[in-house]
Design an enzyme around this catalytic site. Structure first.
Site, PDB file in Angstrom:
ATOM      1  N   GLY A  90       9.961 -33.870   0.396  1.00 28.28           N
ATOM      2  CA  GLY A  90      10.975 -34.676   1.091  1.00 28.28           C
ATOM      3  C   GLY A  90      10.512 -36.128   1.234  1.00 28.28           C
ATOM      4  O   GLY A  90      11.248 -37.063   0.913  1.00 28.28           O
ATOM      5  N   HIS A  91       9.262 -36.309   1.683  1.00 26.36           N
ATOM      6  CA  HIS A  91       8.740 -37.685   1.808  1.00 26.36           C
ATOM      7  C   HIS A  91       8.668 -38.343   0.432  1.00 26.36           C
ATOM      8  O   HIS A  91       8.980 -39.523   0.273  1.00 26.36           O
ATOM      9  CB  HIS A  91       7.312 -37.679   2.371  1.00 26.36           C
ATOM     10  CG  HIS A  91       7.177 -37.122   3.750  1.00 26.36           C
ATOM     11  ND1 HIS A  91       6.561 -35.926   4.007  1.00 26.36           N
ATOM     12  CD2 HIS A  91       7.560 -37.619   4.947  1.00 26.36           C
ATOM     13  CE1 HIS A  91       6.566 -35.696   5.311  1.00 26.36           C
ATOM     14  NE2 HIS A  91       7.164 -36.698   5.902  1.00 26.36           N
ATOM     15  N   GLN A 131       5.837 -40.701  20.518  1.00 22.13           N
ATOM     16  CA  GLN A 131       7.031 -39.873  20.309  1.00 22.13           C
ATOM     17  C   GLN A 131       6.766 -38.390  20.579  1.00 22.13           C
ATOM     18  O   GLN A 131       7.640 -37.564  20.395  1.00 22.13           O
ATOM     19  CB  GLN A 131       7.630 -40.098  18.921  1.00 22.13           C
ATOM     20  CG  GLN A 131       6.787 -39.618  17.765  1.00 22.13           C
ATOM     21  CD  GLN A 131       7.347 -40.136  16.434  1.00 22.13           C
ATOM     22  OE1 GLN A 131       7.188 -41.305  16.091  1.00 22.13           O
ATOM     23  NE2 GLN A 131       7.997 -39.274  15.682  1.00 22.13           N
ATOM     24  N   LYS A 170      17.119 -35.013   7.196  1.00 21.80           N
ATOM     25  CA  LYS A 170      16.848 -33.858   8.072  1.00 21.80           C
ATOM     26  C   LYS A 170      16.854 -34.339   9.524  1.00 21.80           C
ATOM     27  O   LYS A 170      17.389 -33.693  10.397  1.00 21.80           O
ATOM     28  CB  LYS A 170      15.520 -33.189   7.743  1.00 21.80           C
ATOM     29  CG  LYS A 170      15.281 -31.975   8.636  1.00 21.80           C
ATOM     30  CD  LYS A 170      14.027 -31.214   8.310  1.00 21.80           C
ATOM     31  CE  LYS A 170      12.779 -31.992   8.643  1.00 21.80           C
ATOM     32  NZ  LYS A 170      12.591 -32.228  10.097  1.00 21.80           N
ATOM     33  N   ASP A 171      16.248 -35.510   9.734  1.00 26.28           N
ATOM     34  CA  ASP A 171      16.261 -36.105  11.073  1.00 26.28           C
ATOM     35  C   ASP A 171      17.474 -37.030  11.171  1.00 26.28           C
ATOM     36  O   ASP A 171      17.337 -38.249  11.268  1.00 26.28           O
ATOM     37  CB  ASP A 171      14.953 -36.863  11.313  1.00 26.28           C
ATOM     38  CG  ASP A 171      13.761 -35.936  11.282  1.00 26.28           C
ATOM     39  OD1 ASP A 171      13.672 -35.055  12.141  1.00 26.28           O
ATOM     40  OD2 ASP A 171      12.925 -36.053  10.362  1.00 26.28           O
ATOM     41  N   GLN A 192      17.779 -39.284  14.128  1.00 29.04           N
ATOM     42  CA  GLN A 192      16.798 -40.377  14.074  1.00 29.04           C
ATOM     43  C   GLN A 192      17.382 -41.562  13.290  1.00 29.04           C
ATOM     44  O   GLN A 192      17.217 -42.728  13.662  1.00 29.04           O
ATOM     45  CB  GLN A 192      15.511 -39.888  13.410  1.00 29.04           C
ATOM     46  CG  GLN A 192      14.507 -40.972  13.105  1.00 29.04           C
ATOM     47  CD  GLN A 192      13.136 -40.423  12.739  1.00 29.04           C
ATOM     48  OE1 GLN A 192      12.342 -40.133  13.603  1.00 29.04           O
ATOM     49  NE2 GLN A 192      12.847 -40.279  11.447  1.00 29.04           N
ATOM     50  N   LEU A 235      12.638 -28.780   4.207  1.00 24.77           N
ATOM     51  CA  LEU A 235      11.190 -29.048   4.247  1.00 24.77           C
ATOM     52  C   LEU A 235      10.844 -29.841   5.510  1.00 24.77           C
ATOM     53  O   LEU A 235      11.569 -30.752   5.904  1.00 24.77           O
ATOM     54  CB  LEU A 235      10.755 -29.859   3.020  1.00 24.77           C
ATOM     55  CG  LEU A 235      10.845 -29.175   1.661  1.00 24.77           C
ATOM     56  CD1 LEU A 235      10.145 -30.021   0.609  1.00 24.77           C
ATOM     57  CD2 LEU A 235      10.230 -27.779   1.686  1.00 24.77           C
ATOM     58  N   SER A 236       9.727 -29.466   6.114  1.00 21.41           N
ATOM     59  CA  SER A 236       9.247 -30.156   7.305  1.00 21.41           C
ATOM     60  C   SER A 236       7.751 -29.919   7.394  1.00 21.41           C
ATOM     61  O   SER A 236       7.271 -28.840   7.042  1.00 21.41           O
ATOM     62  CB  SER A 236       9.926 -29.557   8.545  1.00 21.41           C
ATOM     63  OG  SER A 236       9.187 -29.870   9.709  1.00 21.41           O
ATOM     64  N   SER A 237       7.031 -30.934   7.864  1.00 23.67           N
ATOM     65  CA  SER A 237       5.581 -30.734   8.030  1.00 23.67           C
ATOM     66  C   SER A 237       5.319 -29.590   9.000  1.00 23.67           C
ATOM     67  O   SER A 237       4.312 -28.895   8.908  1.00 23.67           O
ATOM     68  CB  SER A 237       4.925 -32.009   8.555  1.00 23.67           C
ATOM     69  OG  SER A 237       5.117 -33.027   7.601  1.00 23.67           O
TER      70      SER A 237
HETATM   71  O1  PAF Z   1      10.275 -39.247  10.850  1.00 29.08           O
HETATM   72  C1  PAF Z   1       9.072 -39.479  11.102  1.00 29.08           C
HETATM   73  O2  PAF Z   1       8.162 -39.017  10.437  1.00 29.08           O
HETATM   74  C2  PAF Z   1       8.727 -40.358  12.312  1.00 29.08           C
HETATM   75  O3  PAF Z   1       9.608 -40.142  13.367  1.00 29.08           O
HETATM   76  C3  PAF Z   1       8.635 -41.853  11.953  1.00 29.08           C
HETATM   77  C4  PAF Z   1       9.964 -42.408  11.516  1.00 29.08           C
HETATM   78  C5  PAF Z   1       7.599 -42.061  10.868  1.00 29.08           C
HETATM   79  C6  PAF Z   1       8.185 -42.653  13.196  1.00 29.08           C
HETATM   80  O4  PAF Z   1       6.929 -42.253  13.636  1.00 29.08           O
END
Ligand code: PAF
Length: 275
Positions: free
Chosen positions: A33-34, A58, A152-153, A156, A187-189
């Site tokens: 995903g990244h 966060q 996914k977020d 955000q 997918l997510s860490s």
């Molecule tokens: O989505 C993320 O991984 C985090 O919230 C981000 C945008 C890198 C901010 O720490």
């Protein structure tokens, strides 16, 4: 060319030579995903900066800040490999320290933005002020033209876009589709905290969102019985553009949900075009 930028001094000297930056903020432990975000930035910009910083503000007390996976070497080699396909492009991997991001204890960066107390913000009341704080600080340091975020977020992205508009930062926020495992799991860490069996149970979230989509398309809003989804932490149907609650007139919808599996909060969403 790839450069690791370990502090603000090396970031600033990199920025003297490179303008018009595509920026991918991450907390590391990169997955496909990244890498899709990095790929999109490489395709659209000559220079990309990927930040890797596990942002403490966060995470609330008792969350997974300490155990959050930190895999810098592996992250750098994945980006190096991806860059092989784009030999003319430049990447800076920015790995700041806490002092680089938060030079003093009191930050001017924590803003409150619309929607930050709803859905994810209801489950994690201090989360979005931390996200907005760090993203604003990173934007200020890097001054990118574009910034890439995964859908996914979804919330955000909404919160960050609101911040960019409110502060008139002139940065284009580019949302990128959710990357999924073959079975559909987003997918997510944090999937790394789950066993294979728990991961397949976690698919209940995806299947629920897809069935809500089907009900919406066939029978409309009034057919959604929210009580029957109380096993989710929330289920919400929003206007995909404004993030207001959706109604019969909304044309582009996003259905969002959050589900806890083995103490891990998983989120996912499905977009629906109703026309
Ligand atoms: O989505 C993320 O991984 C985090 O919230 C981000 C945008 C890198 C901010 O720490």
């Amino acid at each position: 060319m790839l450069q690791v930028l370990e502090n603000n001094k090396s970031l600033f000297s990199f920025l003297e030579d490179h303008k018009d930056i595509g920026f991918v903020p991450t907390m590391g432990n990169l997955h496909r995903g990244h890498l899709n975000l990095v790929k999109a930035s490489l395709e659209q910009n000559d220079t990309t900066i990927v930040s890797i910083y596990v942002n403490p503000t966060q995470f609330a007390q008792g969350e997974d800040l300490e155990k959050y996976p930190r895999t810098l070497e592996q992250d750098i080699s994945q980006i190096t490999e991806l860059l092989n396909t784009y030999p003319d492009k430049h990447i800076g991997i920015y790995t700041p320290s806490k002092k680089d991001i938060y030079p003093s204890d009191i930050s001017i960066y924590n803003k409150v933005t619309k929607y930050e107390k709803e859905l994810e913000g209801m489950l994690r009341p201090t989360h979005f002020s931390g996200v907005v704080g760090v993203v604003h600080r990173l934007f200020d340091l890097i001054k990118p033209s574009k910034a890439y975020f995964g859908k996914k977020d979804y919330q955000q992205i909404v919160v960050v876009k609101n911040m960019v508009n409110e502060l008139n930062l002139g940065i284009k926020i580019v949302p990128i589709d959710i990357a999924r495992e073959d079975n559909g799991l987003a997918l997510s860490s944090r999937n790394g905290y789950l066993t294979d069996e728990q991961k397949s149970d976690a698919l209940k979230l995806r299947h629920t969102l897809l069935s809500v989509k089907e009900i919406l398309l066939s029978d409309g809003f009034d057919a959604i019985d929210y009580d029957s989804y109380s096993f989710l932490n929330y289920l919400s149907i929003r206007d995909a553009n404004t993030f207001e609650l959706a109604n019969n007139k909304t044309e582009k919808i996003v259905i969002l949900g959050n589900y806890t599996m083995n103490g891990v909060n998983l989120l996912d969403n499905v977009e629906v075009d109703i026309r």
